[in-house]
Design an enzyme around this catalytic site. Structure first.
Site, mmCIF file in Angstrom:
data_model
loop_
_atom_site.group_PDB
_atom_site.id
_atom_site.type_symbol
_atom_site.label_atom_id
_atom_site.label_comp_id
_atom_site.label_asym_id
_atom_site.label_seq_id
_atom_site.Cartn_x
_atom_site.Cartn_y
_atom_site.Cartn_z
ATOM 1 N N SER A 133 0.841 -1.203 0.000
ATOM 2 C CA SER A 133 0.000 0.000 0.000
ATOM 3 C C SER A 133 0.871 1.246 0.000
ATOM 4 C CB SER A 133 -0.892 0.021 1.246
ATOM 5 O OG SER A 133 -1.536 1.269 1.400
ATOM 6 N N TYR A 146 -2.572 -0.357 9.725
ATOM 7 C CA TYR A 146 -2.513 -0.786 8.328
ATOM 8 C C TYR A 146 -1.160 -0.449 7.705
ATOM 9 C CZ TYR A 146 -4.136 -1.573 3.546
ATOM 10 O OH TYR A 146 -4.295 -2.044 2.261
ATOM 11 N N LYS A 150 1.757 -3.048 6.193
ATOM 12 C CA LYS A 150 2.204 -3.002 4.802
ATOM 13 C C LYS A 150 3.686 -2.666 4.696
ATOM 14 C CE LYS A 150 -1.670 -4.128 2.838
ATOM 15 N NZ LYS A 150 -1.819 -5.396 2.090
#
Length: 241
Positions: A133, A146, A150
Site C-alpha cells: 500500500s 494498516y 504493509k
C-alpha cells in the site's frame, strides 16, 4: 500481452476487488488460477464466472495455509489477501485490531511465501507479487496499524527477493493508492478526507481495480524478468511529493 499458458498462479484475497480483477486478468492471459480466500460462496461465484479453482483457507492459520498450498504445482503467487483494520491514532489504537491486521497482512503473506517457496524452488523458479500500500511509503492519518502491516510486507518482499533470487524466484510488491470500494468509502469518501487527499495527488482521482491488477500481472510475468525486490507505487503520483 504476457502469456501465462501452462502456468499455475495462486491469488489470495481473490474475492476482493483487486484480487478478483487480478484473477480475471490472469485467466484472460492463459493462466490456471487458484482463487484463495475465506469465503467459500464468494470463491465459488468467482470460479463459476472465470474458471478459476476455488481454494478456501484462512490466512491467520499456518496449518490451513500449509495444507492448501503445499501440493500445488505453482509458478506464481499474488498475495492480495488483507484486512483494513481501523482508523485510529497511535494513542487510540485497539491493540487487538493491530494484532489482527499484522496477522493477516504481514504474517499471512509471509506464511504463504514460506509454504509455496519449497515447491517453486523444486520446479526451478517463479514469481511472487505482494500487494502492499501507499500507506507503507508515507504516513497517512489514522493508518498506524494498516501502514505498519504493509511496511512489514515491503520488507518481507525485499528479504524474500534477496533469499530466493538464487532459486530464480522473483519477489516484488505493488503499493496502490485508494480504490474507492464500499469498504474504503467509509473513510476516504468523507468530505473532510477525500478532497484534501486528491488535491495532493498529481493525477487527482481514485484508482480502479484494473489499474492495480495490470501492474501486478506485469510484475508476475516474464516481461519483468529482471525486476525483483522492488516496491512499485501505483498511486497517481501521491508519494512523489
Amino acid at each position: 500481452m504476457a502469456d501465462f499458458t501452462g502456468r499455475a498462479v495462486l491469488v489470495t484475497g481473490a474475492t476482493g476487488g483487486i484480487g478478483a480483477a487480478t484473477v480475471r486478468r490472469l485467466i484472460g492471459q492463459g493462466a490456471m488460477v487458484y482463487a484463495g480466500g475465506r469465503n467459500p460462496d464468494g470463491l465459488a461465484e468467482l470460479a463459476a464466472e472465470t474458471g478459476a479453482r476455488p481454494l478456501p483457507f484462512d490466512l491467520t492459520s499456518e496449518d490451513e495455509i500449509r495444507t492448501a498450498v503445499t501440493n500445488l504445482d505453482l509458478w506464481g503467487v499474488v498475495n492480495c489477501g488483507g484486512f483494513g483494520g481501523e482508523i485510529a491514532t497511535p494513542q487510540d489504537t485497539d491493540i487487538e485490531v493491530f494484532d489482527k491486521v499484522i496477522a493477516i497482512n504481514a504474517r499471512g503473506s509471509l506464511l504463504v511465501i514460506k509454504h509455496v517457496a519449497p515447491g517453486m524452488i523444486e520446479r526451478g523458479g517463479g514469481s511472487i507479487v505482494n500487494v502492499s500500500s501507499q500507506a507503507s511509503l508515507v504516513a497517512l492519518p489514522g493508518h498506524v496499524s494498516y501502514g505498519s502491516s504493509k511496511a512489514a510486507v515491503d520488507n518481507i518482499t525485499r528479504v524474500s527477493a534477496l533469499e530466493l533470487g538464487k532459486h530464480n524466484i522473483r519477489v516484488n510488491s505493488v503499493n496502490p493508492t485508494v480504490v474507492m470500494t464500499e469498504m474504503s468509502a467509509d473513510f476516504w469518501g468523507r468530505p473532510d478526507v477525500g478532497p484534501a487527499f486528491l488535491a495532493q495527488m498529481p493525477l487527482g482521482r481514485w484508482a480502479t481495480e484494473d489499474e492495480i491488477a495490470a501492474p501486478i500481472v506485469f510484475l508476475l510475468s516474464d516481461d519483468a524478468a529482471m525486476i525483483t525486490g522492488t516496491s512499485l507505487p501505483i498511486d497517481g503520483g501521491y508519494t512523489c511529493r
